[in-house]
Every structure is written in structure tokens, then in C-alpha cells.
Design a protein around this motif. Structure first.
Motif, PDB file in Angstrom:
ATOM      1  N   GLU A  16       0.826  -1.203   0.000  1.00  0.00           N
ATOM      2  CA  GLU A  16       0.000   0.000   0.000  1.00  0.00           C
ATOM      3  C   GLU A  16       0.862   1.255   0.000  1.00  0.00           C
ATOM      4  O   GLU A  16       2.016   1.250   0.411  1.00  0.00           O
ATOM      5  N   TRP A  17       0.249   2.338  -0.473  1.00  0.00           N
ATOM      6  CA  TRP A  17       0.970   3.599  -0.613  1.00  0.00           C
ATOM      7  C   TRP A  17       1.190   4.261   0.745  1.00  0.00           C
ATOM      8  O   TRP A  17       0.328   4.230   1.623  1.00  0.00           O
ATOM      9  N   VAL A  71      10.112   4.576   0.095  1.00  0.00           N
ATOM     10  CA  VAL A  71       9.984   6.032   0.098  1.00  0.00           C
ATOM     11  C   VAL A  71      11.382   6.643   0.158  1.00  0.00           C
ATOM     12  O   VAL A  71      12.223   6.202   0.947  1.00  0.00           O
ATOM     13  N   ALA A  72      11.637   7.659  -0.656  1.00  0.00           N
ATOM     14  CA  ALA A  72      12.952   8.302  -0.678  1.00  0.00           C
ATOM     15  C   ALA A  72      13.197   9.054   0.625  1.00  0.00           C
ATOM     16  O   ALA A  72      12.556  10.059   0.923  1.00  0.00           O
ATOM     17  N   ILE A  73      14.130   8.543   1.437  1.00  0.00           N
ATOM     18  CA  ILE A  73      14.510   9.152   2.717  1.00  0.00           C
ATOM     19  C   ILE A  73      15.994   9.483   2.651  1.00  0.00           C
ATOM     20  O   ILE A  73      16.807   8.643   2.269  1.00  0.00           O
ATOM     21  N   HIS A  97       9.854  20.681   4.326  1.00  0.00           N
ATOM     22  CA  HIS A  97       8.541  20.222   3.860  1.00  0.00           C
ATOM     23  C   HIS A  97       8.607  19.608   2.466  1.00  0.00           C
ATOM     24  O   HIS A  97       7.763  19.877   1.613  1.00  0.00           O
ATOM     25  N   SER A  98       9.633  18.784   2.268  1.00  0.00           N
ATOM     26  CA  SER A  98       9.718  18.010   1.022  1.00  0.00           C
ATOM     27  C   SER A  98       8.842  16.759   1.172  1.00  0.00           C
ATOM     28  O   SER A  98       8.811  16.124   2.230  1.00  0.00           O
ATOM     29  N   VAL A  99       8.150  16.409   0.113  1.00  0.00           N
ATOM     30  CA  VAL A  99       7.217  15.284   0.137  1.00  0.00           C
ATOM     31  C   VAL A  99       7.727  14.188  -0.785  1.00  0.00           C
ATOM     32  O   VAL A  99       8.084  14.448  -1.937  1.00  0.00           O
ATOM     33  N   THR A 100       7.796  12.953  -0.270  1.00  0.00           N
ATOM     34  CA  THR A 100       8.169  11.799  -1.093  1.00  0.00           C
ATOM     35  C   THR A 100       7.181  10.678  -0.809  1.00  0.00           C
ATOM     36  O   THR A 100       6.619  10.595   0.284  1.00  0.00           O
ATOM     37  N   ALA A 101       6.956   9.823  -1.785  1.00  0.00           N
ATOM     38  CA  ALA A 101       5.961   8.758  -1.634  1.00  0.00           C
ATOM     39  C   ALA A 101       6.516   7.435  -2.142  1.00  0.00           C
ATOM     40  O   ALA A 101       7.481   7.388  -2.910  1.00  0.00           O
ATOM     41  N   GLY A 102       5.890   6.353  -1.706  1.00  0.00           N
ATOM     42  CA  GLY A 102       6.285   5.019  -2.141  1.00  0.00           C
ATOM     43  C   GLY A 102       5.307   4.005  -1.579  1.00  0.00           C
ATOM     44  O   GLY A 102       4.171   4.343  -1.244  1.00  0.00           O
ATOM     45  N   ILE A 103       5.760   2.783  -1.454  1.00  0.00           N
ATOM     46  CA  ILE A 103       4.900   1.726  -0.924  1.00  0.00           C
ATOM     47  C   ILE A 103       5.557   1.039   0.265  1.00  0.00           C
ATOM     48  O   ILE A 103       6.770   1.159   0.469  1.00  0.00           O
TER      49      ILE A 103
END
Length: 481
Positions: free
Chosen positions: A176-177, A216-218, A189-195
């Protein structure tokens, strides 16, 4: 006729443009970000560094002043470079004290100013500044910080702050996302997404946290920031990455929010964290060990050492027991047991199912408090008069009273003096190991060890318990002759 052809064409075009059956559209994160951005904070810390502890920038390297990378590089190299404080205008001078700065993230959990971040973000900091989305910068104090879980609780003097909503990481499903908000390299406040890539991951240095693995890009600066599910709820605290370069490589790890909040609640109430303790050393059951114990498949936590006067010893747990269930939770791997024990209340009685010499047994254990320092230390030494065991291609000797005290082996066992290529070497037995047990035989001395070895079957995996550098481990050995 023309109108009919036109209608047919439009219908066919519609079919072509339709997404394939079962296709899922990519999620829209905009609403989630707009609702939660204000509750995410940037954390900067300052630590005073003595001149003797400063590191210098590599020769010819310059830091771009005023950029987010300024703080990032100075966190590692200090301010002793050309023209910086303590540099005296000359490269490598380092004549005075300096300040090291670091960056991280966090999130607000209460309107009156409690903030969660990582322990490693604020560790040893002399000053901590929390920067809100509305550009306010407030000095924070550390309510408490816990190294084992990598969670810290901060307090800032503010009211009516926007707060995050807390979710349940147990309900998350792999695939899930999820979304992270933070300040990588100082870019706020950079936003990154993944699963979600996996759940319940155990890392070598963190036995008490069942990490959430994501793609997620960390990056540096994201530490301590929130991991959101698609309902806009925080399900984790971004903590670590797996990297060979120092940057993101597709593997990041978050602390489940339930773990973080339990730690935060204890820090708020008592200023420290108490964890449940069993007092055992455990390891995974390999395929070869499963065969030696007569198991159909490898599973559970194999007990290789029991500490004296521990809850495990008082409950009657034995070396060689395989813990397969803890408080009705199945133990598939050894890494799944420590978080369960750690989250058990001190003084509470836990139920365990163990496999002992092929028989299933039920045990009750009263959980104790985890000591501050539970890492045993082991030395090594030699003893003359070693006895050779040709079948294993090794030599062993009895332990003297002096050696037992040094090696923390109160009774039984033989010291391995030399190992040559053969069954023992292939199993991983090395010089300096203390062999405590062969299959179900407790080894008392070198003479008995020789007798036991003579009767071992060939072609079958044999469980060997050895003590090494203060810890005990089972190895699987197979004799060919």
C-alpha cells in the motif's frame, strides 16, 4: 449512414481509451499534504565541539554558504575550515572551539507543543530549534530520549498548534501507498511517496523495533519525520536507510507509531523507558538445525544462552528450547520475539510455547525489567595439554577455574584449541570457541567430549552449542565418516 459510422467510430475510440480491466490510477497526495504539512516541523541542532575534536574539510573543498548543504557538511566537518570560526583564516588551524550543526524532522502530537523526533537527531545537542511552517523558530527542550528505539520527545512553548492524526501500523498491508514529509538536506517540507515493502523488519543494531520497510525516498534530514498512510494518519517515524553511498538507495525504515507512542508516553511520564526482559540469547533456526532438532521446517527462536537469575531461568526455560509462541503470537523468526518481550509490562506473566527435544511444552514466565547494560563480554585464552579429536579434525582442552571466570563459563564445556579443515570447521567452529553441548549431550570435560563424538551418527545434522565472545550460538555439524 455517415452518422452511424461516426457513432461506431466514437464508440470504438472510447473503448480504446478506456484503461485496461483491473488497472488502478495513481493516488493523488495533494489533499493529504495540505492537511498535514503544518504539523511537520524542521529541527536543527547545535553542538559545541572542542578544538581537539574537530575534523577539517578535505583540502580544496569549499562549502557553499547559505545553502541547505552548508549545515549538512558542517555537521560532519565542523567550522574549522578556511575563514570559519576557529580557523583563524588559515586552513586546518582549528585553534578554538566550534559548533557542529545537524538537521532533522519531527511532528507535533499535541496542541500544547509536544514533538516526536529521532534520538539520533537530538543526541548530545546543546541547543535544539524547532521551526514551524509559519516560520516561527522555537527553542525546544528534551523531555526524554531513548537510544534503543531511536525516539525522542521534545517540548516547545506554544499553544493551539496543528497536530497529526495517529493511525495503526498493524492494519497496513505490504504494497500500500505511504508518504513522508521532512527536510532532506534542509529542504523543508519536502514530500516523497512510495509503498510499504515489508513489515516487522529487524535490523542488527535494533532488536526491540519491528521496522516498517518502504521504498519512500529518505535522505539525511528526513530522520524523525512522519510516515503517513493514505488516510492521512501517521503510521511510522522515519528513522534509517540502507545505503552504500550515504544517500537513498531504495530501502528506508520507519519505527511503527505504536512503538513510538509507547516510548513517548513513558518519556513524558517518567523521563525514561522501561522494557520487558526475558534474559535469554536467541538465534534463528536454520534448515540444518531444524533437521537436527527433528523439525519439519525452520521456525521459532532457538535459546542458546540463559542468563543467571533471569526470568527465563526462574521459569524453567532450557538451552536448546525453541520458542514457537509468545502470548498467542506465533514466533516465525528469532527477530520477532524481542519486540514482543520488550513491549510486555514488567511484572506481567507471559505464556510461551516451546519445543524441547521434540516435545511441545507450555511455560509461564514473569517478565522482568531490561537492564541498562545487557551485553556480556568474553575473553579468550589458551590451555596446554589439548586433546585431539581426529573425527572432527580439532583439538580441545579442559577449562581451568581462571579461564572459566575470564570466559564467563561457570561450569561444563571444553575449549577449542585448534581446528583443521573438516566437519567442525565446515560447521563454523573456530579456535577459542567453548563447546558446551553436542545435540542433547551437555559437555563436561574433554574426556567425555571424545566419548560423545565417537557415538555421533554420520550423514545427519548435529546441533553444537558453542560460546564465543560472551555469546552462545547453535551451529549445525554433519559428519561424513
Amino acid at each position: 449512414m455517415f452518422k452511424r459510422m461516426q457513432t461506431v467510430f466514437l464508440l470504438m475510440l472510447g473503448v480504446w481509451l478506456m484503461p485496461p480491466a483491473g488497472a488502478v490510477e495513481l493516488p493523488d497526495f495533494t489533499g493529504l499534504v495540505e492537511k498535514n504539512n503544518a504539523a511537520v516541523v524542521n529541527i536543527s541542532t547545535t553542538q559545541k565541539i572542542a578544538a581537539s575534536e574537530q575534523q577539517q574539510l578535505p583540502e580544496g573543498m569549499e562549502i557553499p554558504e547559505g545553502t541547505p548543504f552548508d549545515d549538512f557538511f558542517r555537521h560532519y566537518f565542523g567550522e574549522g575550515g578556511p575563514g570559519g570560526p576557529g580557523g583563524g583564516g588559515e586552513p586546518g588551524n582549528g585553534s578554538g572551539p566550534s559548533e557542529a550543526k545537524s538537521l532533522g524532522s519531527g511532528f507535533v502530537i499535541s496542541q500544547d507543543g509536544f514533538v516526536i523526533t529521532n534520538h539520533h537527531v537530538v543526541k548530545d545537542a546543546d541547543e535544539i530549534v524547532v521551526r514551524l511552517q509559519d516560520r516561527r523558530e522555537l527553542v525546544a527542550k528534551v523531555v526524554g530520549s531513548d537510544k534503543r528505539s531511536d525516539i525522542a520527545l521534545l517540548k516547545i512553548d506554544a499553544t493551539n498548534l496543528p497536530v497529526v492524526r495517529l493511525g495503526n501500523s498493524d492494519k497496513m498491508r505490504v504494497g500500500e501507498w505511504v508518504l513522508a514529509i521532512g527536510s532532506p538536506f534542509g529542504f523543508e517540507h519536502s514530500v516523497t511517496a512510495g509503498i510499504v515493502s515489508a513489515k516487522g523488519r529487524s535490523l542488527p543494531s535494533d532488536n526491540y523495533v519491528p521496522f516498517i520497510q518502504t521504498d519512500v525516498a529518505i535522505n539525511p534530514g528526513n530522520s524523525g519525520g512522519p510516515l503517513f498512510n493514505m488516510d492521512g494518519e501517521v503510521v511510522g517515524v522515519n528513522s534509517q536507510i540502507y545505503s552504500r553511498t550515504g544517500g537513498f538507495m531504495g530501502l528506508s525504515f520507519a519505527i511503527p507509531i505504536e512503538v513510538a507512542m509507547k516510548v513517548a508516553d513513558q518519556l513524558k511520564a517518567e523521563g525514561k523507558v522501561s522494557r520487558g526482559w526475558l534474559g535469554v540469547q536467541i538465534q534463528d533456526v536454520t534448515r540444518e538445525l531444524a533437521e537436527s532438532f527433528g523439525m519439519k521446517k525452520p521456525q521459532g527462536a532457538l535459546v542458546s544462552k540463559i542468563l543467571p537469575k533471569s526470568p527465563a531461568q526462574e521459569a524453567g526455560l532450557q538451552i536448546g528450547d525453541i520458542i514457537t509462541e509468545y502470548n498467542k503470537t506465533e514466533i516465525t523468526t528469532s527477530s520477532s520475539l524481542p519486540p514482543l518481550v520488550g513491549m510486555t509490562k514488567i511484572g506481567e506473566t507471559a505464556n510461551m510455547t516451546v519445543l524441547r527435544q521434540g516435545a511441545v511444552k507450555e511455560l509461564k514466565v514473569k517478565i522482568g525489567a531490561l537492564p541498562d547494560d545487557d551485553e556480556p563480554v568474553m575473553g579468550s585464552t589458551e590451555q596446554p595439554g589439548a586433546q585431539a579429536v581426529s573425527r572432527l579434525a580439532l583439538s580441545v582442552s579442559d577449562l581451568t577455574a581462571e579461564m572459566r571466570e575470564q570466559l564467563e563459563v561457570p561450569q561444563n564445556g571444553v575449549l577449542v584449541q585448534e581446528v583443521k579443515p573438516g566437519a567442525a570447521y565446515n560447521a563454523g567452529i573456530r579456535r577459542g570457541d567453548v563447546i558446551l553441548q553436542l545435540q542433547d549431550h551437555v559437555i563436561k570435560d574433554a574426556k567425555q567430549f571424545n566419548e560423545v563424538v565417537k557415538g555421533l551418527p554420520k550423514g545427519k545434522s548435529i546441533a553444537v552449542l558453542v560460546q564465543r565472545r560472551g555469546g552462545s550460538i547453535f551451529l549445525a555439524m554433519k559428519l561424513t565418516d
